[in-house]
Design an enzyme around this catalytic site. Structure first.
Site, PDB file in Angstrom:
ATOM      1  N   LYS A  72      83.362  -4.309  34.203  1.00 36.75           N
ATOM      2  CA  LYS A  72      83.574  -3.160  35.067  1.00 36.75           C
ATOM      3  C   LYS A  72      84.811  -2.368  34.630  1.00 36.75           C
ATOM      4  O   LYS A  72      85.742  -2.925  34.055  1.00 36.75           O
ATOM      5  CB  LYS A  72      83.777  -3.611  36.520  1.00 36.75           C
ATOM      6  CG  LYS A  72      82.590  -4.274  37.169  1.00 36.75           C
ATOM      7  CD  LYS A  72      82.950  -4.717  38.583  1.00 36.75           C
ATOM      8  CE  LYS A  72      81.792  -5.430  39.265  1.00 36.75           C
ATOM      9  NZ  LYS A  72      80.733  -4.502  39.653  1.00 36.75           N
ATOM     10  N   ARG A 108      72.102 -11.330  42.083  1.00 35.86           N
ATOM     11  CA  ARG A 108      70.703 -11.748  42.234  1.00 35.86           C
ATOM     12  C   ARG A 108      70.434 -13.074  41.524  1.00 35.86           C
ATOM     13  O   ARG A 108      69.546 -13.823  41.926  1.00 35.86           O
ATOM     14  CB  ARG A 108      69.778 -10.646  41.717  1.00 35.86           C
ATOM     15  CG  ARG A 108      69.858 -10.374  40.236  1.00 35.86           C
ATOM     16  CD  ARG A 108      69.351  -8.997  39.860  1.00 35.86           C
ATOM     17  NE  ARG A 108      70.262  -7.951  40.311  1.00 35.86           N
ATOM     18  CZ  ARG A 108      70.068  -6.640  40.075  1.00 35.86           C
ATOM     19  NH1 ARG A 108      68.994  -6.245  39.410  1.00 35.86           N
ATOM     20  NH2 ARG A 108      70.929  -5.743  40.513  1.00 35.86           N
TER      21      ARG A 108
END
Length: 430
Positions: free
Chosen positions: A206, A280
């Site tokens: 990020k 996920r």
């Protein structure tokens, strides 16, 4: 009480008499001029402004303070440095209910706002178990924490892969709340929470401005834990399992990499095309663990996708379900709890939206943000790991769980949005 700043309500429309003034001083404190067209938001906004004056502790007094308006004031007034600044009013039942809400929300907010150095995977699991123990009847809770290699032995390969790059190893909490006293009682519901205590993005790293707030990426774990605690305090008498998938997503020589393939316990193979789509991957293990319990209701919650925030903004949580009847019930619970929630699309064909040439599926699309429909595609990925073709399953993408900075209605940090909705679903469906 006499020394406390007192806050009362004036229901006359602010526009009629006071223009844009949200509150005015009175002898013992302040009166809020409630916008009767949107009372809860006007009270929450006034509370934020009062907090901005440097007030630390206040007493709500006088008529007109409904439970909903008192809770709106609490949400606006409290901030990351002060969770105990509001004394409620009303009858004993109202005050008890508000104190229960404040206890659970305060715990979840403080946990979510902790620094990633303080809160690491094993610590998150242990703090969650201790909190449930503290509110549950004696003898009704058992729990275990699986660490590192124990995850592999149990078949939880996704959680282990995401967390193995950190020296502080991944952990799964499996907690059993069973107030029935019957060891053979069925598990009626299972809650699954994403507990990424810090998310660097891994090798799909990020940017600094995106990484700064990533202590909040365990907000799903805090939300479902607090929801279970609130349901227990409000009389939950059914057996419920709590599963938290806890890890740090860091870069190291042992971290999982782009192009890796994870083989899950149910045989599904997943190619990693984005290490920042890690939530996920850990939830998949948690959902399969929930399925093994036999629970008829499975609810997961996660700060999962930026796509959900793009779709619904920071005031709403996004809801996904293949079970359309259950989804409508969940939306009704959210409406009753005054926690804005919006259903986004999910169909079985969303499982095919992240194709891979090397595995059954990829964990995302190899484009920025996962491409169009990214939140639905993430939910489609999760649907591969739930039983009964999704019947009885709800997925909350918690777009409203955290604010990077102060705004007119919320202080910076965790909000707790979603706790009341999930707690109501537990009490209503379990």
């Amino acid at each position: 009480m006499a020394d406390l700043i007192q806050i009362q309500l004036q229901l006359q429309s602010a526009a009629e008499k006071w223009g844009k003034v949200a509150f005015t001083p009175v002898a013992d404190g302040f009166q809020i001029h409630v916008n009767t067209q949107d009372p809860t938001r006007s009270v929450q906004k006034a509370a934020r402004n009062l907090n901005g004056l440097g007030l630390y502790k206040v007493q709500l007094v006088g008529d007109h303070w409904t439970l909903a308006l008192q809770w709106a004031f609490y949400q606006g007034f409290c901030n990351a440095k002060n969770h105990d600044g509001v004394l409620f009013c009303g009858d004993q039942a109202t005050q008890q209910h508000l104190q229960q809400l404040a206890l659970c929300f305060s715990w979840a907010k403080q946990l979510t706002n902790q620094t990633p150095d303080e809160l690491y995977p094993e610590q998150l699991a242990k703090q969650a178990a201790a909190f449930i123990q503290s509110v549950a009847p004696e003898g009704s809770v058992t729990s275990q924490v699986l660490l590192d290699q124990q995850l592999l032995q149990a078949g939880w390969h996704g959680l282990h892969a995401v967390g193995r790059g950190s020296a502080r190893k991944p952990a799964m909490l499996v907690l059993d709340y069973n107030p029935t006293g019957n060891a053979a009682a069925p598990v009626t519901a299972a809650l699954v929470g994403k507990g990424i205590t810090f998310d660097s993005g891994g090798y799909s790293i990020k940017a600094t401005e995106s990484m700064l707030a990533m202590k909040c990426d365990m907000g799903g774990a805090a939300t479902v834990t607090a929801a279970l605690a609130l349901a227990i305090l409000q009389g939950l008498d059914k057996r419920v399992q709590l599963i938290l998938c806890c890890a740090e997503n860091l870069i190291s020589s042992n971290a999982y990499k782009l192009g890796d393939i994870i083989t899950y316990k149910n045989g599904t193979t997943v190619e990693i095309v984005n290490t920042d789509a890690e939530g996920r991957l850990v939830l998949a293990d948690g959902l399969m663990c929930a399925a093994e319990s036999g629970a008829g209701l499975i609810i997961d919650a996660a700060t999962l996708t930026g796509a959900a925030m793009t779709a619904v903004g920071g005031e709403y949580n996004a809801l996904f379900a293949l079970d359309k009847v259950l989804a409508q019930k969940a939306l009704a619970y959210a409406e009753q709890a005054q926690e804005p929630t919006w259903q986004l699309p999910l169909e079985l064909w969303h499982q095919q939206q992240c194709p891979s040439a090397y595995a059954d599926t990829a964990n995302s699309r190899p484009v920025k943000g996962g491409g169009a429909g990214g939140a639905s595609n993430a939910a489609g990925f999760l649907s591969r790991f739930v039983p009964n073709a999704g019947k009885g399953w709800l997925h909350f993408d918690l777009a409203a769980a955290f604010n990077n900075s102060n705004n007119a209605y919320w202080a910076a940090g965790a909000t707790g949005q979603g706790i009341r909705t999930i707690s109501a679903a537990l009490l209503g469906e379990a």
